[in-house]
Design a protein around this motif. Structure first.
Motif, PDB file in Angstrom:
ATOM      1  N   ILE A 110       0.852  -1.191   0.000  1.00 23.90           N
ATOM      2  CA  ILE A 110       0.000   0.000   0.000  1.00 23.90           C
ATOM      3  C   ILE A 110       0.886   1.239   0.000  1.00 23.90           C
ATOM      4  CG2 ILE A 110      -1.521   1.413   1.451  1.00 23.90           C
ATOM      5  CD1 ILE A 110      -3.002  -1.050   2.244  1.00 23.90           C
ATOM      6  N   ASP A 111       0.510   2.219  -0.805  1.00 28.16           N
ATOM      7  CA  ASP A 111       1.191   3.512  -0.786  1.00 28.16           C
ATOM      8  C   ASP A 111       0.246   4.551  -1.365  1.00 28.16           C
ATOM      9  OD1 ASP A 111       3.137   5.339  -0.266  1.00 28.16           O
ATOM     10  OD2 ASP A 111       4.659   4.483  -1.570  1.00 28.16           O
ATOM     11  N   SER A 112       0.661   5.814  -1.255  1.00 28.79           N
ATOM     12  CA  SER A 112      -0.173   6.905  -1.756  1.00 28.79           C
ATOM     13  C   SER A 112       0.656   7.826  -2.643  1.00 28.79           C
ATOM     14  CB  SER A 112      -0.773   7.717  -0.603  1.00 28.79           C
ATOM     15  OG  SER A 112       0.248   8.389   0.102  1.00 28.79           O
ATOM     16  N   GLN A 113      -0.022   8.585  -3.467  1.00 28.57           N
ATOM     17  CA  GLN A 113       0.622   9.559  -4.361  1.00 28.57           C
ATOM     18  C   GLN A 113      -0.220  10.821  -4.399  1.00 28.57           C
ATOM     19  OE1 GLN A 113       0.113   9.200  -8.711  1.00 28.57           O
ATOM     20  NE2 GLN A 113       2.347   9.159  -8.868  1.00 28.57           N
ATOM     21  N   SER A 114       0.377  11.950  -4.030  1.00 33.56           N
ATOM     22  CA  SER A 114      -0.323  13.238  -4.121  1.00 33.56           C
ATOM     23  C   SER A 114      -0.123  13.805  -5.515  1.00 33.56           C
ATOM     24  CB  SER A 114       0.198  14.211  -3.064  1.00 33.56           C
ATOM     25  OG  SER A 114      -0.111  13.760  -1.774  1.00 33.56           O
ATOM     26  N   ILE A 115      -1.189  14.352  -6.081  1.00 35.62           N
ATOM     27  CA  ILE A 115      -1.149  14.857  -7.452  1.00 35.62           C
ATOM     28  C   ILE A 115      -1.909  16.179  -7.526  1.00 35.62           C
ATOM     29  CG2 ILE A 115      -3.259  13.720  -8.279  1.00 35.62           C
ATOM     30  CD1 ILE A 115       0.017  13.601 -10.234  1.00 35.62           C
ATOM     31  N   LYS A 116      -1.413  17.100  -8.329  1.00 34.37           N
ATOM     32  CA  LYS A 116      -2.105  18.380  -8.480  1.00 34.37           C
ATOM     33  C   LYS A 116      -3.415  18.191  -9.226  1.00 34.37           C
ATOM     34  CE  LYS A 116       2.071  21.258  -8.520  1.00 34.37           C
ATOM     35  NZ  LYS A 116       2.883  22.206  -9.313  1.00 34.37           N
ATOM     36  N   SER A 117      -4.386  19.023  -8.885  1.00 35.66           N
ATOM     37  CA  SER A 117      -5.655  19.029  -9.609  1.00 35.66           C
ATOM     38  C   SER A 117      -5.701  20.250 -10.512  1.00 35.66           C
ATOM     39  CB  SER A 117      -6.839  19.026  -8.632  1.00 35.66           C
ATOM     40  OG  SER A 117      -6.737  20.131  -7.760  1.00 35.66           O
ATOM     41  N   THR A 118      -6.518  20.168 -11.545  1.00 37.14           N
ATOM     42  CA  THR A 118      -6.529  21.241 -12.546  1.00 37.14           C
ATOM     43  C   THR A 118      -7.488  22.364 -12.201  1.00 37.14           C
ATOM     44  OG1 THR A 118      -8.161  19.968 -13.808  1.00 37.14           O
ATOM     45  CG2 THR A 118      -5.843  19.701 -14.404  1.00 37.14           C
ATOM     46  N   THR A 119      -8.578  22.064 -11.516  1.00 31.12           N
ATOM     47  CA  THR A 119      -9.585  23.080 -11.212  1.00 31.12           C
ATOM     48  C   THR A 119     -10.069  22.913  -9.788  1.00 31.12           C
ATOM     49  OG1 THR A 119     -11.288  21.633 -12.133  1.00 31.12           O
ATOM     50  CG2 THR A 119     -10.392  23.331 -13.596  1.00 31.12           C
ATOM     51  N   GLN A 120     -10.836  23.875  -9.322  1.00 27.88           N
ATOM     52  CA  GLN A 120     -11.366  23.838  -7.959  1.00 27.88           C
ATOM     53  C   GLN A 120     -12.645  23.012  -7.926  1.00 27.88           C
ATOM     54  OE1 GLN A 120      -9.783  25.017  -5.307  1.00 27.88           O
ATOM     55  NE2 GLN A 120      -8.105  25.621  -6.642  1.00 27.88           N
ATOM     56  N   HIS A 121     -12.482  21.708  -7.979  1.00 20.82           N
ATOM     57  CA  HIS A 121     -13.638  20.829  -7.911  1.00 20.82           C
ATOM     58  C   HIS A 121     -13.859  20.380  -6.465  1.00 20.82           C
ATOM     59  CE1 HIS A 121     -14.276  20.963 -12.093  1.00 20.82           C
ATOM     60  NE2 HIS A 121     -13.266  20.194 -12.450  1.00 20.82           N
ATOM     61  N   GLU A 122     -14.620  19.332  -6.294  1.00 18.05           N
ATOM     62  CA  GLU A 122     -14.920  18.827  -4.966  1.00 18.05           C
ATOM     63  C   GLU A 122     -13.736  18.044  -4.402  1.00 18.05           C
ATOM     64  OE1 GLU A 122     -18.556  16.621  -4.989  1.00 18.05           O
ATOM     65  OE2 GLU A 122     -19.588  18.081  -6.259  1.00 18.05           O
ATOM     66  N   GLU A 123     -13.644  18.020  -3.085  1.00 20.94           N
ATOM     67  CA  GLU A 123     -12.639  17.232  -2.366  1.00 20.94           C
ATOM     68  C   GLU A 123     -11.212  17.557  -2.811  1.00 20.94           C
ATOM     69  OE1 GLU A 123     -13.924  13.064  -1.276  1.00 20.94           O
ATOM     70  OE2 GLU A 123     -15.281  13.444  -2.946  1.00 20.94           O
ATOM     71  N   ILE A 124     -10.867  18.822  -2.696  1.00 22.93           N
ATOM     72  CA  ILE A 124      -9.510  19.285  -2.976  1.00 22.93           C
ATOM     73  C   ILE A 124      -8.866  19.678  -1.656  1.00 22.93           C
ATOM     74  CG2 ILE A 124      -8.091  20.996  -4.178  1.00 22.93           C
ATOM     75  CD1 ILE A 124      -9.474  19.071  -6.062  1.00 22.93           C
ATOM     76  N   GLY A 125      -7.618  19.247  -1.430  1.00 22.65           N
ATOM     77  CA  GLY A 125      -6.933  19.570  -0.189  1.00 22.65           C
ATOM     78  C   GLY A 125      -5.469  19.871  -0.433  1.00 22.65           C
ATOM     79  N   PHE A 126      -4.734  20.156   0.640  1.00 18.96           N
ATOM     80  CA  PHE A 126      -3.317  20.510   0.532  1.00 18.96           C
ATOM     81  C   PHE A 126      -2.492  19.509   1.327  1.00 18.96           C
ATOM     82  CE2 PHE A 126       0.519  22.836   1.859  1.00 18.96           C
ATOM     83  CZ  PHE A 126       0.994  23.215   0.619  1.00 18.96           C
ATOM     84  N   ASP A 127      -1.542  18.865   0.646  1.00 17.28           N
ATOM     85  CA  ASP A 127      -0.609  17.947   1.290  1.00 17.28           C
ATOM     86  C   ASP A 127       0.581  18.756   1.798  1.00 17.28           C
ATOM     87  OD1 ASP A 127       1.339  16.097   1.980  1.00 17.28           O
ATOM     88  OD2 ASP A 127       0.897  14.733   0.335  1.00 17.28           O
ATOM     89  N   GLY A 128       0.657  18.953   3.112  1.00 15.84           N
ATOM     90  CA  GLY A 128       1.716  19.776   3.679  1.00 15.84           C
ATOM     91  C   GLY A 128       3.098  19.182   3.510  1.00 15.84           C
ATOM     92  N   ASN A 129       3.197  17.866   3.468  1.00 17.88           N
ATOM     93  CA  ASN A 129       4.509  17.224   3.308  1.00 17.88           C
ATOM     94  C   ASN A 129       5.047  17.375   1.892  1.00 17.88           C
ATOM     95  OD1 ASN A 129       4.642  16.294   5.988  1.00 17.88           O
ATOM     96  ND2 ASN A 129       3.400  14.501   5.482  1.00 17.88           N
TER      97      ASN A 129
END
Length: 268
Positions: A110-129
């Motif tokens: 199991i692992d995760s990957q943070s990726i930028k989103s293109t627009t201000q849609h639903e469920e957008i957040g900021f990964d501080g790390n």
């Protein structure tokens, strides 16, 4: 190869023969009422695969695939019906059997990957790390790197919460063969270990953290490298270079479609 084969993403006849029996038999209206669709389902699937690989907008899908709104309606309906998840699971089991393995894995990562989103849609957040504003992809893969389960959340979601969502979704339909899961060293926490202890009692799961050795530079982490490679596979499809979807469930479905195409290429 079909005479209508125009794009590299189009299904070959061999791939279509594998996929067609797995698709819903009645796709026009709930309960099978009404007239059968006038569209070719094969062209619908080709259109979705084209969008997934090229990353184009829905409205810019070439017209030879059909009306974009019709193609999108099939994508959405099959996502709601769980078709994409079932296709991925079935093809994964077939691929494992081709390699003389049991259909269901006993170990995974199991692992995760943070990726930028293109627009201000639903469920957008900021990964501080990672300093990324967008979404986070959480994957559970087997030792071959084939996706077992996928969940997409906003980027601010803690990896450990993503792990809980992944395993809760995976075990929702009963006990599975999975017994060993490798995770990054950042996952373990007291509350998570307590949750995993409960999972051990019901599903016999063992969670093991693998970490890099300090001061050794780049390292291939045993077992967990498989999930890192899977993220690299996904980035070969431009739809995953960023998160373009309005809904996180659509993002997860696009990941499932990428894995479906990869498995079809191997099986056919």
């Amino acid at each position: 190869m079909s005479a209508d084969h125009h794009y590299p993403t189009d299904l070959s006849d061999e791939q279509w023969d594998l996929l067609q029996p797995l698709l819903p038999k009645r796709t026009w209206r709930a309960g099978g009422r009404g007239r059968p669709p006038s569209v070719e389902v094969r062209k619908i699937v080709d259109g979705i695969l084209y969008l997934n690989k090229t990353g184009c907008q829905w409205r810019m899908i070439p017209k030879e695939f059909g009306n974009w709104s019709t193609i999108y309606s099939y994508f959405k309906r099959w996502r709601q019906q769980g078709v994409w998840a079932r296709l991925m699971e079935t093809l994964r089991q077939w691929q494992r059997q081709c390699l003389r393995r049991k259909p269901e894995p006993s170990a995974g990562s199991i692992d995760s990957q943070s990726i930028k989103s293109t627009t201000q849609h639903e469920e957008i957040g900021f990964d501080g790390n990672k300093k990324i504003k967008g979404r986070k992809r959480h994957l559970l893969v087997d030792t071959l790197g084939l996706i077992i389960a996928v969940v997409v959340t906003d980027a601010s979601t803690d990896d450990r919460l993503g792990l809980v969502e992944l395993l809760s979704a995976y075990f929702a339909d009963g006990v599975k063969r999975l017994r060993k899961i490798w995770v990054d060293g950042a996952y373990p926490a007291e509350w998570l270990e307590e949750w995993v202890r409960g999972l051990k009692q019901t599903h016999k799961i063992d969670l093991e953290a693998t970490t890099h050795q300090a001061g050794k530079g780049f390292q291939v982490v045993p077992w967990r490298w498989a999930v890192e490679r899977t993220f690299a596979w996904l980035l070969n499809d431009r739809r995953h270079s960023r998160d373009y979807e309005r809904l996180t469930v659509n993002s997860a479905a696009m990941i499932q479609i990428s894995m479906i195409r990869l498995l079809l290429n191997r099986l056919a």
